[in-house]
Design a protein around this motif. Structure first.
Motif, PDB file in Angstrom:
ATOM      1  N   CYS A  60       0.791  -1.059   0.033  1.00  0.00           N
ATOM      2  CA  CYS A  60      -0.147   0.059   0.061  1.00  0.00           C
ATOM      3  C   CYS A  60       0.771   1.297  -0.090  1.00  0.00           C
ATOM      4  N   CYS A  61       1.951   1.201  -0.043  1.00  0.00           N
ATOM      5  CA  CYS A  61       2.894   2.378  -0.173  1.00  0.00           C
ATOM      6  C   CYS A  61       2.950   2.811  -1.514  1.00  0.00           C
ATOM      7  N   ASP A  62       2.865   4.268  -1.521  1.00  0.00           N
ATOM      8  CA  ASP A  62       2.913   4.672  -3.005  1.00  0.00           C
ATOM      9  C   ASP A  62       4.004   5.620  -3.245  1.00  0.00           C
ATOM     10  N   LEU A  63       4.705   5.415  -4.192  1.00  0.00           N
ATOM     11  CA  LEU A  63       6.150   6.316  -4.614  1.00  0.00           C
ATOM     12  C   LEU A  63       5.570   7.778  -4.725  1.00  0.00           C
ATOM     13  N   THR A  64       4.306   8.338  -4.990  1.00  0.00           N
ATOM     14  CA  THR A  64       4.052   9.613  -5.164  1.00  0.00           C
ATOM     15  C   THR A  64       4.048  10.109  -3.727  1.00  0.00           C
ATOM     16  N   ASP A  65       4.084   9.380  -2.626  1.00  0.00           N
ATOM     17  CA  ASP A  65       4.112   9.935  -1.284  1.00  0.00           C
ATOM     18  C   ASP A  65       5.510  10.241  -0.904  1.00  0.00           C
ATOM     19  N   TRP A  66       6.609   9.997  -1.609  1.00  0.00           N
ATOM     20  CA  TRP A  66       8.028  10.209  -1.259  1.00  0.00           C
ATOM     21  C   TRP A  66       8.107  11.369  -0.518  1.00  0.00           C
ATOM     22  N   PRO A  67       7.687  12.595  -0.758  1.00  0.00           N
ATOM     23  CA  PRO A  67       7.926  13.946  -0.139  1.00  0.00           C
ATOM     24  C   PRO A  67       7.440  14.150   1.126  1.00  0.00           C
ATOM     25  N   ASN A  76       7.280  13.860  12.305  1.00  0.00           N
ATOM     26  CA  ASN A  76       6.250  13.666  11.143  1.00  0.00           C
ATOM     27  C   ASN A  76       6.475  12.409  10.292  1.00  0.00           C
ATOM     28  N   GLY A  77       6.227  11.230  10.657  1.00  0.00           N
ATOM     29  CA  GLY A  77       6.755  10.194   9.762  1.00  0.00           C
ATOM     30  C   GLY A  77       5.734  10.013   8.593  1.00  0.00           C
ATOM     31  N   PRO A  78       6.383   9.319   7.698  1.00  0.00           N
ATOM     32  CA  PRO A  78       5.468   9.300   6.263  1.00  0.00           C
ATOM     33  C   PRO A  78       4.784   7.840   6.688  1.00  0.00           C
ATOM     34  N   ASP A  79       3.772   7.320   5.857  1.00  0.00           N
ATOM     35  CA  ASP A  79       3.180   6.068   5.648  1.00  0.00           C
ATOM     36  C   ASP A  79       4.115   5.312   5.084  1.00  0.00           C
ATOM     37  N   LEU A  80       4.639   3.921   6.011  1.00  0.00           N
ATOM     38  CA  LEU A  80       5.494   3.010   5.520  1.00  0.00           C
ATOM     39  C   LEU A  80       4.813   1.799   5.405  1.00  0.00           C
ATOM     40  N   LEU A 125      17.184  12.961   0.993  1.00  0.00           N
ATOM     41  CA  LEU A 125      15.948  13.087   0.054  1.00  0.00           C
ATOM     42  C   LEU A 125      16.450  14.011  -1.133  1.00  0.00           C
ATOM     43  N   ARG A 126      17.466  14.678  -0.976  1.00  0.00           N
ATOM     44  CA  ARG A 126      18.196  15.387  -2.315  1.00  0.00           C
ATOM     45  C   ARG A 126      18.438  14.289  -3.226  1.00  0.00           C
ATOM     46  N   SER A 127      18.974  13.428  -2.717  1.00  0.00           N
ATOM     47  CA  SER A 127      19.380  12.279  -3.698  1.00  0.00           C
ATOM     48  C   SER A 127      18.313  11.460  -4.165  1.00  0.00           C
ATOM     49  N   VAL A 128      17.265  11.285  -3.749  1.00  0.00           N
ATOM     50  CA  VAL A 128      15.969  10.774  -4.092  1.00  0.00           C
ATOM     51  C   VAL A 128      15.483  11.798  -5.193  1.00  0.00           C
ATOM     52  N   HIS A 129      15.447  13.057  -4.821  1.00  0.00           N
ATOM     53  CA  HIS A 129      15.002  13.934  -5.959  1.00  0.00           C
ATOM     54  C   HIS A 129      16.031  13.831  -7.037  1.00  0.00           C
ATOM     55  N   ARG A 130      17.231  13.917  -6.989  1.00  0.00           N
ATOM     56  CA  ARG A 130      18.114  13.742  -8.384  1.00  0.00           C
ATOM     57  C   ARG A 130      17.801  12.687  -8.899  1.00  0.00           C
ATOM     58  N   ASP A 131      17.517  11.320  -8.305  1.00  0.00           N
ATOM     59  CA  ASP A 131      17.187  10.156  -9.087  1.00  0.00           C
ATOM     60  C   ASP A 131      15.786  10.446  -9.783  1.00  0.00           C
ATOM     61  N   LEU A 132      14.768  10.967  -9.171  1.00  0.00           N
ATOM     62  CA  LEU A 132      13.558  11.169  -9.869  1.00  0.00           C
ATOM     63  C   LEU A 132      13.638  12.101 -11.041  1.00  0.00           C
ATOM     64  N   ALA A 157       3.379  15.657 -16.596  1.00  0.00           N
ATOM     65  CA  ALA A 157       2.283  15.173 -16.037  1.00  0.00           C
ATOM     66  C   ALA A 157       2.955  14.278 -14.727  1.00  0.00           C
ATOM     67  N   VAL A 158       3.686  13.472 -15.318  1.00  0.00           N
ATOM     68  CA  VAL A 158       4.520  12.490 -14.300  1.00  0.00           C
ATOM     69  C   VAL A 158       5.313  13.171 -13.357  1.00  0.00           C
ATOM     70  N   ARG A 159       6.013  14.271 -13.830  1.00  0.00           N
ATOM     71  CA  ARG A 159       6.681  15.446 -12.702  1.00  0.00           C
ATOM     72  C   ARG A 159       5.587  15.776 -11.502  1.00  0.00           C
ATOM     73  N   GLY A 160       4.388  16.059 -12.141  1.00  0.00           N
ATOM     74  CA  GLY A 160       3.489  16.268 -10.992  1.00  0.00           C
ATOM     75  C   GLY A 160       2.811  15.001 -10.335  1.00  0.00           C
ATOM     76  N   HIS A 161       2.539  14.150 -11.054  1.00  0.00           N
ATOM     77  CA  HIS A 161       2.179  13.032 -10.184  1.00  0.00           C
ATOM     78  C   HIS A 161       3.294  12.562  -9.056  1.00  0.00           C
ATOM     79  N   LEU A 162       4.607  12.597  -9.499  1.00  0.00           N
ATOM     80  CA  LEU A 162       5.601  12.138  -8.475  1.00  0.00           C
ATOM     81  C   LEU A 162       5.944  13.192  -7.515  1.00  0.00           C
ATOM     82  N   ARG A 163       5.495  14.393  -7.659  1.00  0.00           N
ATOM     83  CA  ARG A 163       5.650  15.427  -6.601  1.00  0.00           C
ATOM     84  C   ARG A 163       7.099  15.972  -6.644  1.00  0.00           C
TER      85      ARG A 163
END
Length: 170
Positions: A60-67, A76-80, A125-132, A157-163
């Motif tokens: 049930c994890c969603d990559l679009t929730d990475w931020p 404030n923890g993310p949904d894991l 998280l900056r590294s994740v951003h660079r990968d995306l 559109a995908v940029r927006g979806h992935l936030r």
């Protein structure tokens, strides 16, 4: 990223943007649907690995929730996800993760934990951003081969979806 991997991600997104009723949908129609899709579910999430311990995205994890990980240093923890999931705790400047928690007989052996310092998370998280961003570049290049007239629209559109661009790491 190899083009077949880019194509697999696009197929996953398209699977959430079409009704599934068309056996062989027209690519233009499918890409139009993808551009208009309100937010898709992209199975996955962030993976943490260190010293042989992995914290993997639960079901049930969603990559679009990475931020959502940006809030972790402030508590404030993310949904894991769940099934079995991951528990995290704060100990001063340390964030400790306990992966693969089993509700029935789970204990917290020291060798099964992963620790990161709160101050290290923004760099990760900056590294994740660079990968995306790299993925979006690969997506645009792939789209220019598959359906050039949709390349910029689908990538946007995908940029927006992935936030991508959301949060402090942008």
């Amino acid at each position: 990223m190899p083009s077949e991997d880019v194509g697999a991600v696009v197929l996953s997104l398209l699977g959430h943007s079409t009704s599934g009723e068309l056996a062989q949908p027209d690519l233009g129609t499918a890409f139009d649907d993808l551009v208009r899709l309100e937010p898709p579910f992209l199975t996955g999430g962030l993976l943490l690995e260190a010293d042989g311990v992995s914290v993997t995205p639960g079901c049930c994890c969603d990559l679009t929730d990475w931020p959502d990980w940006h809030g972790l240093p402030e508590g404030n923890g993310p949904d894991l996800g769940h099934g079995p999931g991951t528990v995290f705790e704060f100990d001063g400047e340390i964030i400790r993760f306990w992966p693969d928690v089993d509700d029935k007989d789970w204990e917290s052996p020291e060798e099964r934990r992963l620790e990161i310092r709160r101050q290290d998370l923004p760099g990760l998280l900056r590294s994740v951003h660079r990968d995306l961003v790299g993925f979006l570049d690969a997506l645009r290049a792939w789209m220019r081969i598959v359906e050039p007239s949709y390349a910029d629209h689908v990538a946007a559109a995908v940029r927006g979806h992935l936030r991508v661009g959301d949060g402090p790491s942008a």
